[in-house]
Design an enzyme around this catalytic site. Structure first.
Site, PDB file in Angstrom:
ATOM      1  N   HIS A   4      -1.364 -12.440  -2.072  1.00 32.85           N
ATOM      2  CA  HIS A   4      -2.447 -13.050  -1.297  1.00 32.85           C
ATOM      3  C   HIS A   4      -2.127 -14.474  -0.855  1.00 32.85           C
ATOM      4  O   HIS A   4      -2.979 -15.153  -0.293  1.00 32.85           O
ATOM      5  CB  HIS A   4      -3.746 -13.003  -2.098  1.00 32.85           C
ATOM      6  CG  HIS A   4      -4.299 -11.626  -2.227  1.00 32.85           C
ATOM      7  ND1 HIS A   4      -5.463 -11.341  -2.920  1.00 32.85           N
ATOM      8  CD2 HIS A   4      -3.851 -10.430  -1.746  1.00 32.85           C
ATOM      9  CE1 HIS A   4      -5.693 -10.042  -2.864  1.00 32.85           C
ATOM     10  NE2 HIS A   4      -4.725  -9.470  -2.159  1.00 32.85           N
ATOM     11  N   HIS A  29       0.814  -1.211   0.000  1.00 29.32           N
ATOM     12  CA  HIS A  29       0.000   0.000   0.000  1.00 29.32           C
ATOM     13  C   HIS A  29       0.851   1.266   0.000  1.00 29.32           C
ATOM     14  O   HIS A  29       0.368   2.334  -0.373  1.00 29.32           O
ATOM     15  CB  HIS A  29      -0.954  -0.008   1.194  1.00 29.32           C
ATOM     16  CG  HIS A  29      -2.104  -0.939   1.007  1.00 29.32           C
ATOM     17  ND1 HIS A  29      -3.374  -0.679   1.498  1.00 29.32           N
ATOM     18  CD2 HIS A  29      -2.206  -2.140   0.374  1.00 29.32           C
ATOM     19  CE1 HIS A  29      -4.185  -1.678   1.185  1.00 29.32           C
ATOM     20  NE2 HIS A  29      -3.489  -2.578   0.498  1.00 29.32           N
TER      21      HIS A  29
END
Length: 732
Positions: A261, A98
C-alpha cells in the site's frame, strides 16, 4: 420460416438449442460425483504442440530485455486507460498480488502458478475489478515474447519490475509457471451464489476450510471491515485468519500490507450502480473487458473500482516510508468515499502530506486509509510490528522483499523448479529444502541386492507398501509440496500422524534404517542409499513380490537420487497442513465430515494428479495388498491378500453379493450372499463407489474382466510409479 435463419449444417433455427446446451447431468443430479476435475488441462484444450517445453523456451528469454520493455510500458500512459500519476506500477502490483494471493495452505490450490486470472471466475471477481485492463496493457509484451514467456510468469514479473521501477529492491524472481488454457474445476471457492456473500462462517466466526478469503469474490478481507463494518480491531482478526491461511505470519502480513500500500491508489468516484457487468457477462463487442463505467469518462480521475477513493501516501509511485509515516503521524477520522464506502481520513493533515491528484499533478488531495489498514496500527499484535518497521526502515524493506517473494512463489514448490537468472541463492524454510546429493548413486546391481534384503527383512508386503505410500502420497500437485523426497515421514509432524499408524511406522523405519546403515557401511566406494530412496524401493519390492505371487513378473522402474531432509529443514507448522483428513486409498477417515468419503477420495486423487482410471486401479490394487488403515478388512475383496490380483473388481461386480448399510449414516456396508444370506465382505463408501457410480463402474468392468489380470497389474504398476515420483522434478 426464412432459410436465412436456418443453420446450413444442423438445420436448426436460431431459436433452437445447440450442442452443449440444455440441462446438464449435474443439474438433474447435483450430488453426482465430480470426476471431471481429474481430467482437466488435457492436450485437447492446449494449443501448444505436444513437444512444447516451457522450461526450454523460458531459457531462451532475455530477462533484461523484458525488464527494459516493462519499464518503458510502466510510464507509457494509454489514452484508453490512463496511468495514475503517469505510472502503471500500482496497477501491476495489484494484479500480481491478486494473482498470487488466491493461494491457500489448506489444499495448496490457488495462487499465480497457472495464469488462472485470465479465466472465470477470477477474471470477473469483484475484487479483481479493472485488472482486465492491466492484463490488456501487458499484451504487447506477451505478444512480443510469445511462447518464451507465459502469462503466469508475466503477471508476476510485471509486479516485481513495477516495484523495482519505483525504487524498491526485490528479493528476486523465479520463472517456470506454465499457463493453463481453461478454468480450473477443482478449486472450491465457496458455496455462495452471490458476489460478496459470506455463507462460509459457522460458530462465532469460524471460516470454512480450505477457504482463506472472507467473502465470495474477495482475495483477502473486506477493506471496509468485517461484513462492511468499520471496526479496525475486528478487521485485524479477519486479516490474521486470512493471511495465516495463505501461509503468512504476523510480521509477513504487516510487511505485505504496508509495503504493497506504499504504491498506487484506490478508485471510488461516482455511483457504483453506473458500473457495467464484469468481463464474463459483458457484451461481445467489449472483447473481454468488463466493469465499463457510465460515470463521466469512466477512466482516469473518473474511475470506479473498489468504491474506496484515494492514495495511502503522499508519493504513490516511489518506495518510501510514507505508508507507516502517515499511519502513525495522524489520527484518523471515519468518513465515506464519493461512492459511499467506509474509509478513514487524516485529521488536520499538513500540506506536505497531501497527495497529487492522479491525473492532475497541479492539484493536491488528502490521502486515506481503509479499516484494514488501521488494523496495522490498532491490532495489539500488528501495532508493535508496524511501529518497529516504522522505526527501522531497513528491517521493513527486507521484510517486505522477503514476504513479497514468498507471496509470489509460495505455490511453485521447491527452489529446483525456479528458472531464470534472478533466482536468489538463499534457501528458505518455506521452500521445503532437501539436501543435494553428495554421494554416488546405487545402480541396478545394488537395487536388486537391496530388494532381496528388504523382502528378507521380516517386514511384510503391507508394511513395505503402506510406508512407501504414506511417504509419497503427501504430494500435492497444487503447490508441489510433499512427496517422498526428504524422507520427512520419519520427522515431525508426519511420523505422528494417525493415518501413518505411528507405532507400526516406527518399527518399519527402524528396520529400514538398519538395512540402509548396513548397506552403506559395506560399500568400499562412495555409493550410498538414502532412507528416502530405500522407503520407495521397499514399496516397489513389495508390489513386485505381490505381483509375482499373482503370477505376473514385473519390474517397477526405480531412479535413485532422493535425499534425507533434517528436522531443521522442516517447518512442522507448515507441514501440518499436509496431514490427510481422509485417504481413501488406505480407507482412512480421521472423523466424519460434511462431504462424503468418495468426494474426499476424488479430491485427494486430483491433488495427486491422478486420472479416474489411475485412481481406480490404485484403490483396487492397494485393497488386495491389505494396506488399509488399521488393517481394516473393508474393501479387501479377496481370499488371497497380499497378492496383486484383480479380485477387488471381480468380487465388487459379482451380482451374487447384496449390499446393506451397517450404519444409519450409510458409511459402512456388509455384502452377503444373495441366495444364502451368508456374509462375504464389508466395505466403505470409497469401496462401493466403484460399483455405484456409472463412470467408475465402467472402468471397474475393464479391470474385472476375465482377461484383465495382466493389464490390471501393469496399470497398477504405472500408477504406483507415477505417485512414487511425483516430486522428482529433476527427472521431468
Amino acid at each position: 420460416m426464412s432459410e436465412h435463419s436456418r443453420c446450413p449444417v444442423t438445420g436448426r433455427t436460431a431459436g433452437n438449442p445447440v450442442a452443449g446446451g440444455g440441462i446438464a447431468n449435474r443439474d438433474w443430479w447435483p450430488n453426482q460425483l465430480h470426476l471431471d476435475m481429474l481430467h482437466q488441462h488435457s492436450s485437447l484444450s492446449n494449443p501448444m504442440e505436444e513437444a512444447f517445453k516451457y522450461k526450454e523456451e523460458f531459457g531462451k528469454l532475455d530477462l533484461k530485455a523484458v525488464k527494459k520493455d516493462l519499464y518503458t510500458l510502466m510510464t507509457d500512459s494509454q489514452e484508453w486507460w490512463p496511468a495514475d500519476y503517469g505510472h502503471y506500477g500500482g496497477l501491476f502490483i495489484r494484479m500480481t498480488w491478486h494473482s498470487a494471493g488466491t493461494y491457500r495452505t489448506g489444499d495448496g490450490r490457488g495462487g499465480g502458478g497457472t495464469g488462472n486470472q485470465r479465466f472465470a471466475p477470477l477474471n470477473s471477481w469483484p475484487d479483481n475489478a479493472n485488472l482486465d485492463k492491466a492484463r490488456r496493457l501487458l499484451w504487447p509484451i506477451k505478444q512480443k515474447y510469445g511462447k518464451k514467456l507465459s502469462w503466469a510468469d508475466l503477471m508476476i514479473l510485471a509486479g516485481n519490475y513495477a516495484l523495482e521501477s519505483m525504487g524498491f529492491k526485490t528479493f528476486g524472481f523465479g520463472g517456470g509457471r506454465v499457463d493453463i488454457w481453461e478454468p480450473e474445476e477443482d478449486i472450491y471457492w465457496g458455496k455462495e451464489v452471490e458476489w460478496l456473500d459470506n455463507k462460509r462462517y459457522s460458530g462465532e466466526r469460524d471460516l470454512e476450510n480450505p477457504l482463506a478469503a472472507v467473502q465470495m469474490g474477495l482475495i483477502y478481507v473486506n477493506p471496509e471491515g468485517p461484513d462492511g463494518k468499520p471496526d479496525p480491531v475486528a478487521a485485524g482478526k479477519d486479516i490474521r485468519e486470512t493471511f495465516g491461511r495463505m501461509a503468512m505470519n504476523d510480521e509477513e502480513t504487516v510487511a505485505l500490507v504496508a509495503g504493497g500500500h506504499t504504491f498506487g491508489k484506490c478508485h471510488g468516484v461516482g455511483d457504483p450502480k453506473l458500473v457495467g457487468p464484469e468481463p464474463e457477462a459483458a457484451d461481445i463487442e467489449e472483447q473481454g473487458l468488463g466493469w465499463k463505467s457510465g460515470y463521466g469518462s469512466g477512466k482516469g480521475d473518473e474511475t470506479m473500482t473498489s468504491g474506496l477513493e484515494g492514495a495511502w501516501t503522499p508519493d504513490p509511485i516511489h518506495w518510501d516510508m510514507g505508508y507507516l509515516g502517515m499511519l502513525f503521524k495522524y489520527e484518523w477520522e471515519l468518513t465515506k468515499s464519493p461512492a459511499g464506502a467506509w474509509q478513514w481520513k487524516p485529521t488536520d493533515v499538513a500540506e506536505e502530506d497531501l497527495a497529487p491528484a492522479a491525473h492532475d499533478p497541479s492539484k493536491r488531495v488528502p490521502t486515506m486509509m481503509t479499516t484494514a489498514d488501521l488494523a496495522m496500527r490498532m491490532d495489539p499484535i500488528y501495532g508493535p510490528i508496524s511501529r518497529r518497521y516504522y522505526e527501522h526502515p531497513d528491517q521493513f524493506a527486507d521484510a517486505f522483499a522477503r514476504a513479497w517473494f514468498k507471496l509470489t512463489h509460495r505455490d511453485m514448490g521447491p527452489k529446483s523448479r525456479y528458472l531464470g537468472t534472478e533466482v536468489p541463492e538463499e534457501d528458505l524454510i518455506w521452500q521445503d529444502p532437501v539436501p543435494a546429493v553428495d554421494h554416488e548413486l546405487i545402480g541396478d546391481r545394488e537395487i536388486a541386492e537391496l530388494k532381496k534384503r528388504l523382502l528378507a527383512s521380516g517386514l511384510s508386503i503391507p508394511e513395505l507398501v503402506s510406508t512407501a505410500w504414506a511417504s509419497a502420497s503427501t504430494f500435492r500437485g497444487s503447490d508441489k509440496r510433499g512427496g517422498a523426497n526428504g524422507a520427512r515421514i520419519r520427522l515431525a509432524p508426519q511420523k505422528d500422524w494417525e493415518v501413518n499408524q505411528p507405532e507400526q511406522l516406527k518399527i518399519v523405519l527402524q528396520k529400514l534404517e538398519e538395512i540402509r546403515q548396513e548397506f552403506n557401511d559395506a560399500q568400499s566406494g562412495g555409493k550410498r542409499v538414502s532412507l528416502a530412496d530405500l522407503i520407495v524401493l521397499g514399496g516397489c519390492a513389495g508390489v513386485e513380490e505381490a505381483a509375482r505371487k499373482a503370477g505376473t513378473d514385473v519390474t517397477i522402474p526405480f531412479t535413485p537420487g532422493r535425499t534425507d531432509a533434517s528436522q531443521e529443514q522442516t517447518d512442522t507448522e507448515s507441514f501440518a497442513v499436509l496431514e490427510p483428513l481422509a485417504d481413501g486409498f488406505r480407507n482412512y477417515m480421521k472423523k466424519k465430515y460434511s462431504v462424503s468419503a468418495e468426494e474426499m477420495l476424488v479430491d485427494r486423487s486430483q491433488l495427486l494428479t491422478l486420472t479416474a482410471p489411475e485412481m481406480t486401479v490404485l484403490v483396487g490394487g492397494l485393497r488386495v495388498l491389505n494396506v488399509n488403515f488399521g488393517q481394516s478388512p473393508h474393501g479387501v475383496f479377496t481370499t488371497l491378500p497380499e497378492t496383486l490380483t484383480n479380485d477387488f473388481f471381480v468380487n465388487l461386480l459379482d451380482m451374487g453379493t447384496e449390499w446393506k448399510p451397517l450404519s444409519k449414516e450409510h458409511d459402512t456396508f456388509e455384502g452377503r450372499d444373495r441366495k444364502t444370506g451368508e456374509p462375504r465382505w464389508t466395505a466403505t463408501r470409497v469401496d462401493l463407489i466403484f460399483g455405484s457410480n456409472s463412470r467408475l463402474r465402467a472402468i471397474a468392468e475393464v479391470y474385472g474382466s476375465d482377461n484383465a489380470q495382466e493389464k490390471f497389474v501393469h496399470d497398477f504398476v504405472a500408477a504406483w510409479n507415477k505417485v512414487m515420483n511425483l516430486d522428482r522434478f529433476e527427472l521431468g
